[in-house]
Design a protein around this motif. Sequence first.
Motif, PDB file in Angstrom:
ATOM      1  N   ALA A  45      26.886   0.400  -3.881  1.00 33.94           N
ATOM      2  CA  ALA A  45      27.267   2.070  -3.996  1.00 33.94           C
ATOM      3  C   ALA A  45      26.451   2.666  -3.002  1.00 33.94           C
ATOM      4  O   ALA A  45      26.565   3.774  -1.981  1.00 33.94           O
ATOM      5  CB  ALA A  45      27.238   2.292  -4.956  1.00 33.94           C
ATOM      6  N   PHE A  46      25.146   2.332  -2.678  1.00 32.49           N
ATOM      7  CA  PHE A  46      24.409   2.904  -1.357  1.00 32.49           C
ATOM      8  C   PHE A  46      24.801   2.745  -0.276  1.00 32.49           C
ATOM      9  O   PHE A  46      24.774   3.398   0.249  1.00 32.49           O
ATOM     10  CB  PHE A  46      22.962   2.388  -1.868  1.00 32.49           C
ATOM     11  N   VAL A  47      25.098   1.182  -0.232  1.00 36.93           N
ATOM     12  CA  VAL A  47      24.716   0.817   1.449  1.00 36.93           C
ATOM     13  C   VAL A  47      26.321   0.840   1.739  1.00 36.93           C
ATOM     14  O   VAL A  47      26.481   1.743   2.419  1.00 36.93           O
ATOM     15  CB  VAL A  47      24.900  -0.497   1.523  1.00 36.93           C
ATOM     16  N   GLY A  48      27.125   1.484   0.832  1.00 35.02           N
ATOM     17  CA  GLY A  48      28.531   2.036   1.504  1.00 35.02           C
ATOM     18  C   GLY A  48      28.773   3.237   1.564  1.00 35.02           C
ATOM     19  O   GLY A  48      29.447   3.328   2.533  1.00 35.02           O
ATOM     20  N   ASP A  49      27.788   4.230   1.304  1.00 32.94           N
ATOM     21  CA  ASP A  49      27.845   5.580   1.065  1.00 32.94           C
ATOM     22  C   ASP A  49      26.728   5.036   2.811  1.00 32.94           C
ATOM     23  O   ASP A  49      27.413   6.698   3.392  1.00 32.94           O
ATOM     24  CB  ASP A  49      26.369   6.227   0.364  1.00 32.94           C
ATOM     25  N   CYS A  50      26.089   5.200   2.545  1.00 34.62           N
ATOM     26  CA  CYS A  50      25.100   5.070   4.283  1.00 34.62           C
ATOM     27  C   CYS A  50      26.280   4.548   5.545  1.00 34.62           C
ATOM     28  O   CYS A  50      26.263   5.216   6.494  1.00 34.62           O
ATOM     29  CB  CYS A  50      23.901   3.802   4.287  1.00 34.62           C
ATOM     30  N   ALA A  51      27.482   3.385   5.458  1.00 29.70           N
ATOM     31  CA  ALA A  51      28.214   3.261   6.070  1.00 29.70           C
ATOM     32  C   ALA A  51      29.686   3.950   6.070  1.00 29.70           C
ATOM     33  O   ALA A  51      29.968   4.719   7.652  1.00 29.70           O
ATOM     34  CB  ALA A  51      29.009   1.839   5.357  1.00 29.70           C
ATOM     35  N   ALA A  52      29.089   4.985   5.395  1.00 27.83           N
ATOM     36  CA  ALA A  52      30.554   5.890   5.695  1.00 27.83           C
ATOM     37  C   ALA A  52      30.525   7.368   6.217  1.00 27.83           C
ATOM     38  O   ALA A  52      30.890   7.933   6.750  1.00 27.83           O
ATOM     39  CB  ALA A  52      30.864   6.926   3.941  1.00 27.83           C
ATOM     40  N   ASN A  53      28.761   6.700   6.408  1.00 29.48           N
ATOM     41  CA  ASN A  53      27.341   8.499   7.395  1.00 29.48           C
ATOM     42  C   ASN A  53      27.511   7.697   8.200  1.00 29.48           C
ATOM     43  O   ASN A  53      26.379   8.196   8.591  1.00 29.48           O
ATOM     44  CB  ASN A  53      26.860   8.719   5.840  1.00 29.48           C
ATOM     45  N   GLY A  54      28.014   6.672   8.700  1.00 30.99           N
ATOM     46  CA  GLY A  54      27.845   6.407  10.409  1.00 30.99           C
ATOM     47  C   GLY A  54      26.349   4.590  10.437  1.00 30.99           C
ATOM     48  O   GLY A  54      26.634   4.341  11.270  1.00 30.99           O
ATOM     49  N   VAL A  55      26.203   4.158   9.160  1.00 29.15           N
ATOM     50  CA  VAL A  55      25.256   2.902   9.738  1.00 29.15           C
ATOM     51  C   VAL A  55      25.923   1.876   9.338  1.00 29.15           C
ATOM     52  O   VAL A  55      27.422   2.183   9.066  1.00 29.15           O
ATOM     53  CB  VAL A  55      24.746   3.313   8.060  1.00 29.15           C
ATOM     54  N   ARG A  56      26.147   1.810  10.714  1.00 27.00           N
ATOM     55  CA  ARG A  56      27.006   0.674  11.449  1.00 27.00           C
ATOM     56  C   ARG A  56      26.263  -0.979  10.485  1.00 27.00           C
ATOM     57  O   ARG A  56      26.957  -2.258  10.938  1.00 27.00           O
ATOM     58  CB  ARG A  56      26.958   0.538  12.500  1.00 27.00           C
ATOM     59  N   ALA A  57      25.073  -1.746  10.252  1.00 24.97           N
ATOM     60  CA  ALA A  57      24.662  -2.626  10.057  1.00 24.97           C
ATOM     61  C   ALA A  57      23.912  -2.342   9.049  1.00 24.97           C
ATOM     62  O   ALA A  57      23.004  -1.735   8.762  1.00 24.97           O
ATOM     63  CB  ALA A  57      24.372  -3.293  10.912  1.00 24.97           C
ATOM     64  N   VAL A  58      23.638  -3.993   7.456  1.00 26.82           N
ATOM     65  CA  VAL A  58      22.818  -4.178   7.026  1.00 26.82           C
ATOM     66  C   VAL A  58      21.800  -5.771   6.953  1.00 26.82           C
ATOM     67  O   VAL A  58      22.623  -6.188   7.031  1.00 26.82           O
ATOM     68  CB  VAL A  58      22.796  -3.566   5.255  1.00 26.82           C
ATOM     69  N   SER A  59      21.139  -5.550   7.434  1.00 24.70           N
ATOM     70  CA  SER A  59      20.049  -6.791   7.025  1.00 24.70           C
ATOM     71  C   SER A  59      19.443  -6.991   5.253  1.00 24.70           C
ATOM     72  O   SER A  59      19.047  -5.985   5.330  1.00 24.70           O
ATOM     73  CB  SER A  59      19.485  -7.023   8.347  1.00 24.70           C
ATOM     74  N   PHE A  60      20.234  -8.090   5.343  1.00 22.59           N
ATOM     75  CA  PHE A  60      19.008  -8.506   3.157  1.00 22.59           C
ATOM     76  C   PHE A  60      17.710  -9.743   3.679  1.00 22.59           C
ATOM     77  O   PHE A  60      18.425 -10.640   4.509  1.00 22.59           O
ATOM     78  CB  PHE A  60      20.605  -8.980   2.180  1.00 22.59           C
TER      79      PHE A  60
END
Length: 252
Positions: A40-55
């Motif tokens: 949910a958190f990363v999805g909200d970030c993506a909806a607001n312009g975050v383009r990449a996540v690294s784990f």
Amino acid sequence: MQVERISIEVTNQCAKACWFCYNHSHPAGTTGWAAEELVAFVGDCAANGVRAVSFGGGEPLQYPELFPVLEGLRGRLFRSLTTNGLLLNEAMLERIVAAAPEKVHVSIHFPEREAEVRRVIRQVRALSERGVRSGVNFLVQRSRLEAARVAALRVREAGIGNDRIVYLPMRGQDTPTPRELAEVAGDDRFQSMTCLLQCGPSPRFCSLRWDRSVAWCSYTETRRPLPDLTYAGLLSCLDGLGLAFCGGTDGG
């Protein structure tokens, strides 16, 4: 400010327990992230312009909900992970292929250990052969520069070029200079941290730890707890947040 890339340490559990780990990871580590919260958190970030996540971690393959998270974020942004490779057996490779992250890097922490270098080369090749974009995170210590040069050359000669290697200087102590790092990379163009030449925050990147605290990078101890699992909460954490220098005093 528009954050475009976020790094999330999903756990500080790691069987390798390197003495220099910036996350103080250990075999009995834990996590503050539940899969549904993280998606949910990363999805909200993506909806607001975050383009990449690294784990990362710790060791992300020891985080039991890694694959539900990867699946839950599929198609929403660029997903990558960094692993020490100790759990990267055939069964785990197949799980990674099924989850289809956009990139997987395997770490070489001890380039002086021939067995580790051989293993990582083999694992990166296995990922590539299965269609997973892969590469190496290569840790460089100033006290072991010659071993690092030899191992990095071996990785490149195995067909894993500098476009697939991230050369990371040891932080906190035993830190090589940028010039020394370039020599390990074969005096050719190479990838490293954006702060290699000068410490400072990037307005496009931030890091979240296993305890859900926020910082400008993975190494600094200047952190704030995430107030709520939203992009707005992330920005509120970063507003006015400082950045303590993490480099060593003996060369970097």
